[in-house]
Design an enzyme around this catalytic site. Structure first.
Site, PDB file in Angstrom:
ATOM      1  N   ASP A  46       0.839  -1.204   0.000  1.00 16.02           N
ATOM      2  CA  ASP A  46       0.000   0.000   0.000  1.00 16.02           C
ATOM      3  C   ASP A  46       0.873   1.253   0.000  1.00 16.02           C
ATOM      4  O   ASP A  46       0.646   2.190  -0.768  1.00 16.02           O
ATOM      5  CB  ASP A  46      -0.911   0.018   1.235  1.00 16.02           C
ATOM      6  CG  ASP A  46      -1.930  -1.114   1.263  1.00 16.02           C
ATOM      7  OD1 ASP A  46      -3.106  -0.855   1.020  1.00 16.02           O
ATOM      8  OD2 ASP A  46      -1.537  -2.269   1.520  1.00 16.02           O
ATOM      9  N   THR A 139      -7.098  -4.803   0.339  1.00 12.80           N
ATOM     10  CA  THR A 139      -5.865  -5.286   0.979  1.00 12.80           C
ATOM     11  C   THR A 139      -6.070  -6.653   1.627  1.00 12.80           C
ATOM     12  O   THR A 139      -5.188  -7.511   1.582  1.00 12.80           O
ATOM     13  CB  THR A 139      -5.368  -4.270   2.025  1.00 12.80           C
ATOM     14  OG1 THR A 139      -5.119  -3.019   1.375  1.00 12.80           O
ATOM     15  CG2 THR A 139      -4.090  -4.743   2.690  1.00 12.80           C
TER      16      THR A 139
END
Length: 349
Positions: A46, A139
């Site tokens: 990320d 995620t």
């Protein structure tokens, strides 16, 4: 019509490069992940992908605002995670020298951290240009090696203009988007749109952009039995029991044709995965979506002949900050069926 060809080229290249970074981490047993304050997971992918995306657009369009999901606090507090993130960022480049030369990459750990924080500081406003990005949408499923998206879009004066969604694990051999059927040998697909120019898709690679093909507009269905719903039955924010009641009242198929965790992948399921309707009825009246979960995907759906609205049928306002604060719930459907769904939702409330 304003020309966004330069913005589109940079966005497509930046998303492809950031997608390569995420693919590298998929090969690692330890994804370098932990839970944020809101209990949602985050990984070093990320942070790394956000820094590369922002580096590319900020270098060429320095006056534009940027909205990204992450900030650098966790990396600054964890030297090991910082070192691993920098290793990913500093080693991820496109194979094609010309394509890579069009982009920019941070030259130090500190510059990487500053770029990440540019995304944390931005906010979509009624006037001006804002790049909105989600470095890894999904995620939780990324960690599991399932479907996720790398997203970058441009909003100008509150209107979506460019949207690029990279789907590094997307496998379309079956004609559908499956959470667990992934591209293990390639780099997935990229789907993109420019306002007024339709939506397109291409396979992703490691160098120059590969040729793209235009996506056919969605069939303008009128019968509820022709609905092919995409949903997320594990999302705590959505009231899927009400979704079921709505579909059964309409006489539409249930359960949903496709079940995906990533919000952005649900738009991709509409674009290229055989689905045509997305509905989100929140469990809580206070719930509002984050803007990075929808920018790009909304534009792609709109360019394919769908209407994107809140539950009352109102257009989504993209100029109210980091959340879609004026948008309660969502209906995405072909224009021919959208009013039917709006009326049906109102009758449930």
């Amino acid at each position: 019509m304003k020309d966004y060809s330069k913005e589109l080229e940079i966005a497509c290249l930046a998303v492809q490069r950031a997608s390569l970074l995420t693919k590298k981490l998929l090969e690692a047993v330890d994804k370098g992940h932990f839970d944020k304050i809101d209990a949602t997971p985050v990984t070093i992918a990320d942070f790394g992908a956000q820094s590369l995306l922002i580096a590319a657009v900020h270098h060429l369009f320095p006056e534009d605002d940027i909205v990204g999901e992450e900030d650098s606090k966790a990396l600054r507090a964890e030297p090991d995670l910082l070192a691993r993130t920098w290793d990913l960022v500093s080693s991820t480049r496109l194979d094609d020298e010309h394509s890579e030369a069009l982009l920019y990459a941070p030259s130090s750990k500190e510059e990487m951290l500053r770029l990440i924080d540019l995304g944390a500081q931005g906010s979509c406003k009624p006037r001006g240009r804002t790049w909105v990005l989600d470095p890894v949408d999904g995620t939780a499923t990324f960690i599991q090696g399932r479907q996720y998206a790398v997203c970058l879009g441009l909003v100008e004066d509150g209107q979506q203009k460019v949207g690029v969604t990279g789907c590094p694990n997307l496998n379309l051999e079956s004609g559908q988007v499956h959470e667990d059927i992934v591209d293990r040998t390639g780099y997935g697909y990229q789907v993109y749109a420019v306002a007024g120019q339709g939506a397109w898709m291409r396979q992703m690679g490691t160098g120059a952009l590969l040729p793209a093909r235009k996506i056919e507009p969605k069939a303008q269905i009128t019968k509820p039995e022709d609905i092919r719903l995409v949903d997320c039955l594990s999302a705590n924010s959505s009231n899927y029991e009400v979704h079921q009641r709505l579909m059964e009242r309409l006489g539409a198929p249930w359960p949903p044709r496709t079940d995906l965790w990533s919000a952005q992948l649900r738009y991709i399921a509409i674009a290229v995965g055989g689905c045509n309707v997305l509905i989100k009825i929140p469990r809580k009246a206070s719930y509002r979506s984050m803007i990075w979960d929808h920018i790009g995907g909304m534009l792609i759906a709109s360019e394919l002949g769908c209407i994107v609205s809140d539950l009352n049928g109102n257009p989504v306002d993209c100029s109210l900050g980091r959340t879609l604060s004026g948008c309660y719930g969502m209906i995405v459907a072909p224009a021919s069926l959208h009013p039917v769904l709006v009326d049906a939702v109102k009758q449930l409330q």
